[in-house]
Design a protein around this motif. Structure first.
Motif, PDB file in Angstrom:
ATOM      1  N   ALA A 106       0.837  -1.163  -0.001  1.00 57.24           N
ATOM      2  CA  ALA A 106       0.147   0.095   0.122  1.00 57.24           C
ATOM      3  C   ALA A 106       0.895   1.221   0.016  1.00 57.24           C
ATOM      4  O   ALA A 106       0.462   2.204  -0.560  1.00 57.24           O
TER       5      ALA A 106
ATOM      6  N   THR B  76       0.737   4.129  -3.092  1.00 53.02           N
ATOM      7  CA  THR B  76       0.563   5.344  -2.880  1.00 53.02           C
ATOM      8  C   THR B  76       1.635   6.502  -2.862  1.00 53.02           C
ATOM      9  O   THR B  76       1.615   7.423  -3.192  1.00 53.02           O
TER      10      THR B  76
ATOM     11  N   VAL C 178     -11.501  -9.014   5.101  1.00 53.54           N
ATOM     12  CA  VAL C 178     -11.421  -7.594   4.194  1.00 53.54           C
ATOM     13  C   VAL C 178     -12.690  -7.694   3.668  1.00 53.54           C
ATOM     14  O   VAL C 178     -13.433  -6.733   3.759  1.00 53.54           O
TER      15      VAL C 178
ATOM     16  N   ALA D  46     -16.089  -5.256   4.017  1.00 53.95           N
ATOM     17  CA  ALA D  46     -16.456  -4.538   3.010  1.00 53.95           C
ATOM     18  C   ALA D  46     -17.772  -4.791   2.651  1.00 53.95           C
ATOM     19  O   ALA D  46     -18.783  -3.832   2.421  1.00 53.95           O
TER      20      ALA D  46
ATOM     21  N   LEU E 163      -3.584   2.936   7.672  1.00 55.85           N
ATOM     22  CA  LEU E 163      -4.019   2.484   6.330  1.00 55.85           C
ATOM     23  C   LEU E 163      -5.615   2.231   6.312  1.00 55.85           C
ATOM     24  O   LEU E 163      -6.399   2.420   5.580  1.00 55.85           O
ATOM     25  N   LEU E 164      -5.957   1.260   7.394  1.00 57.91           N
ATOM     26  CA  LEU E 164      -7.351   1.072   7.495  1.00 57.91           C
ATOM     27  C   LEU E 164      -8.207   2.100   7.669  1.00 57.91           C
ATOM     28  O   LEU E 164      -9.224   2.406   7.002  1.00 57.91           O
TER      29      LEU E 164
ATOM     30  N   LEU F 196      -8.415   3.913   4.191  1.00 58.84           N
ATOM     31  CA  LEU F 196      -9.438   3.170   3.235  1.00 58.84           C
ATOM     32  C   LEU F 196     -10.884   3.221   3.463  1.00 58.84           C
ATOM     33  O   LEU F 196     -11.514   3.033   2.724  1.00 58.84           O
TER      34      LEU F 196
ATOM     35  N   PRO G  35     -13.851   7.701   2.366  1.00 59.51           N
ATOM     36  CA  PRO G  35     -13.693   7.831   0.856  1.00 59.51           C
ATOM     37  C   PRO G  35     -13.349   9.171   0.819  1.00 59.51           C
ATOM     38  O   PRO G  35     -13.001   9.719  -0.446  1.00 59.51           O
TER      39      PRO G  35
ATOM     40  N   MET H 209      -5.973   8.760  -1.080  1.00 56.74           N
ATOM     41  CA  MET H 209      -4.815   7.595  -0.412  1.00 56.74           C
ATOM     42  C   MET H 209      -3.567   8.286  -0.404  1.00 56.74           C
ATOM     43  O   MET H 209      -2.627   8.156   0.334  1.00 56.74           O
TER      44      MET H 209
ATOM     45  N   TYR I 183      -1.940   9.385   2.767  1.00 59.17           N
ATOM     46  CA  TYR I 183      -1.394   8.324   3.288  1.00 59.17           C
ATOM     47  C   TYR I 183       0.177   8.318   3.287  1.00 59.17           C
ATOM     48  O   TYR I 183       0.960   8.407   4.216  1.00 59.17           O
TER      49      TYR I 183
END
Length: 624
Positions: A119, A123, A183, A187, A225-226, A229, A232, A236, A239
């Motif tokens: 990630a 990014t 995950v 979601a 990171l969580l 994510l 919205p 990103m 980050y």
């Protein structure tokens, strides 16, 4: 518990065949580049000071280039530490879980590290593309700050995936599938309208990853990171920007420089000569060997800034002498760990630099505020050490004895270095970063010429090892930057501030100071020290100021309390590291060290009750 994060294996990647050779080659290249970046950084900062103060011709671009090299040092150094599975983490809680869970949890940690690295790679690449045509204030390309992040993140991803795939194939695929299912489940809840607030993902992600043994730096980065994510509205790219910003601070360059100076002192023979001289002078006194441990740690703390580096330097020389003179190695190891607590506030302590930076207070002022408290704690330890100690015969402590004249000469070279650092900081002639660069040059040139024990191969390894150690420390700072950013967005610092101010107004500033001290002891134990300061320093210091507590006094107490947690049972990482360095068992060291911990606890209370002990010296020097 181990000092390493995730798995304790130092992976050689032998199971990857030809690819394993490539991985080892990448690791060596990353180590070499990180070491080179550190060497060039030292040269630039040293030259900058010479040109500004002696030639009156400042090098305008020096600081920006030094910061760019620091970013390279952090991310390349962090990559090498991951390649050798040496990131600091906590596995004591995981160790309490059923034995048949352990392999799966270790494997899951590897996948989390790999996911965070990937990630960060994606990014940071997006950040690089966005800022490719930007320039710095001096017109230099902004890419010099972002490209090292991308390359370092690429190496982190490669090593992270390699570590994850090194495990048994069924276990690796099974834990990967389990992680992906979690995950997808989260979601799915979001799709179904049962949304989980980002702040809960931040908190649960951090606590959960720490519990299963994910290295602290990656636990912080994973939690943030969580959070990104789950929200919205947050691009990103921010980050990666926050992680990169956390590594881009000129003042923090003092950390790798002081670490390098301390290791150079050990490698060039300064430390061994100093300890042998102390033993020859004080060994026959009652508790003489104990007093030497206290004094040696105090002296080395005035050079390296890293407590684990101090423990390694002192323990590596003093423990053989302890065993040869038939002293109790468990008692000596316990005292050694407690001297690290005592020496937490002796400049140029890394944790004091970090606290001063995050709390926005004077580094020089905090350095001076820590000296008298360190003396108070050292005297308290010395009383107990003499009471329980006995005399030894110095002649049996070393296989070879140097002449007294050579020992005195070697010790003087080391003490001049300590005096130079202290004078540089207190006089204000240079910043702590500039003073640390001078300390490195002094240790390499003067120490090298005086003792002739530094070969080219040793110097190369010196820079490589220091870059890796500093990269591991500063990557925690960088990861904590994104975590702190998420906390700020959730206004947690503000809410915490209101609650604690109200508490202090009702129960008084001393009650607040007691709560803050206990908080720092607990989190100093479970968060490997520096992250506790990074998270709580900027939260608690303004509250302390509102309640009338001087920030320098507050910072001193917080750093000591953090050290108390870091080197205390049952979960202090520093104590486990001390046991590993001294080749003693944790369970055997705890009992004899309790008397030393008890006197330190009393010392902390005395220091908290009498602020004059912290504030007298900075007031005299005009730094308060």
């Amino acid at each position: 518990m181990a000092v390493h994060g995730g798995d304790d294996r130092h992976l050689a990647y032998d199971g990857f065949g030809q690819a394993g050779r490539g991985l080892r080659g990448l690791l060596h290249v990353m180590e070499a580049v990180a070491g080179l970046a550190l060497a060039v950084d030292v040269a630039i900062v040293f030259a900058s000071v010479i040109f500004r103060y002696f030639l009156h011709s400042p090098i305008t671009w020096a600081e920006e280039i030094a910061r760019a090299l620091m970013v390279m040092l952090v991310f390349f150094g962090a990559g090498t530490v991951l390649g050798r599975s040496r990131h600091a983490g906590i596995d004591v809680i995981r160790g309490m879980m059923p034995a048949h869970w352990q392999p799966a949890l270790i494997q899951l940690c590897c996948w989390i590290v790999a996911a965070v690295s990937a990630a960060l790679l994606v990014t940071s690449f997006a950040l690089m593309c966005e800022t490719w045509h930007d320039t710095t204030a001096l017109g230099l390309p902004h890419a010099m700050n972002t490209v090292p992040v991308v390359i370092g993140s690429f190496a982190l991803t490669i090593f992270g995936l390699a570590n994850a795939l090194e495990g048994p194939r069924r276990l690796a695929l099974g834990t990967l599938a389990a992680g992906l299912l979690v995950v997808l489940a989260v979601a799915g809840l979001k799709t179904a309208g049962l949304d989980i607030r980002p702040v809960w993902l931040l908190i649960l992600g951090f606590l959960g990853s720490v519990v299963i043994g994910v290295p602290i730096a990656f636990a912080l980065a994973f939690a943030s990171l969580l959070y990104f994510l789950a929200d919205p509205s947050l691009p990103m790219v921010i980050y990666a920007q926050q992680v990169a910003v956390g590594a881009d601070h000129f003042v923090l360059l003092a950390i790798p420089f002081f670490v390098l100076a301390g290791i150079a002192m050990e490698k060039n023979g300064m430390s061994s000569r100093l300890i042998e001289l102390l033993l020859r002078l004080m060994g026959r006194l009652r508790g003489g060997l104990n007093l030497i441990i206290i004094l040696a740690t105090a002296l080395f703390s005035g050079i390296s800034g890293s407590k684990l580096a101090d423990i390694a330097a002192v323990g590596g020389i003093i423990m053989p002498a302890v065993r040869k003179t038939k002293q109790d190695p468990n008692d000596a190891a316990g005292l050694l760990a407690c001297t690290a607590i005592m020496a937490e506030t002796i400049p140029p302590c890394v944790n004091m630099i970090i606290f001063a930076f995050v709390a926005n207070i004077s580094i020089a002022g905090l350095f001076m505020a820590g000296i008298v408290p360190a003396i108070v704690l050292a005297l308290a330890l010395a009383i107990v050490a003499i009471w329980y100690g006995r005399k030894v015969d110095p002649s049996v402590a070393f296989d070879k004895s140097r002449s007294m004249l050579r020992l005195i000469g070697g010790a003087m070279v080391a003490l001049v270095m300590v005096a130079m650092i202290g004078r540089g900081v207190t006089a204000g002639v240079a910043t702590s970063t500039e003073v640390s660069a001078f300390a490195v040059v002094y240790a390499l040139l003067v120490g090298g010429l005086a003792f002739r024990e530094l070969s080219f191969a040793t110097i190369r390894q010196l820079f490589v090892g220091s870059a890796a150690m500093a990269g591991g420390i500063l990557f925690i700072v960088a990861s904590a930057s994104s975590f702190a950013y998420a906390l700020t967005l959730e206004q947690i610092p503000s809410a915490m501030s209101h609650s604690l101010v109200s508490f202090g107004q009702v129960y008084g500033s001393l009650a607040f100071l007691a709560v803050a001290t206990l908080l720092m002891i607990v989190f100093g134990a479970v968060l490997e020290g520096a992250p506790a300061l990074i998270i709580f320093g900027p939260l608690l210091t303004p509250i302390a100021a509102q309640l009338g507590i001087n920030p320098l006094h507050f910072g001193t107490i917080m750093v000591i309390a953090m050290g108390f947690g870091l080197f205390s049972p049952p979960v202090g990482l520093g104590l486990f590291a001390t046991c590993a360095i001294t080749e003693t068992r944790f369970q055997d060291v705890v009992r004899p060290m309790m008397k030393y911990l008890a006197v330190l606890a009393v010392g902390i209370v005395v220091l908290a009750l009498f602020p004059i002990l912290s504030l007298w010296l900075p007031t005299q020097l005009g730094l308060n």
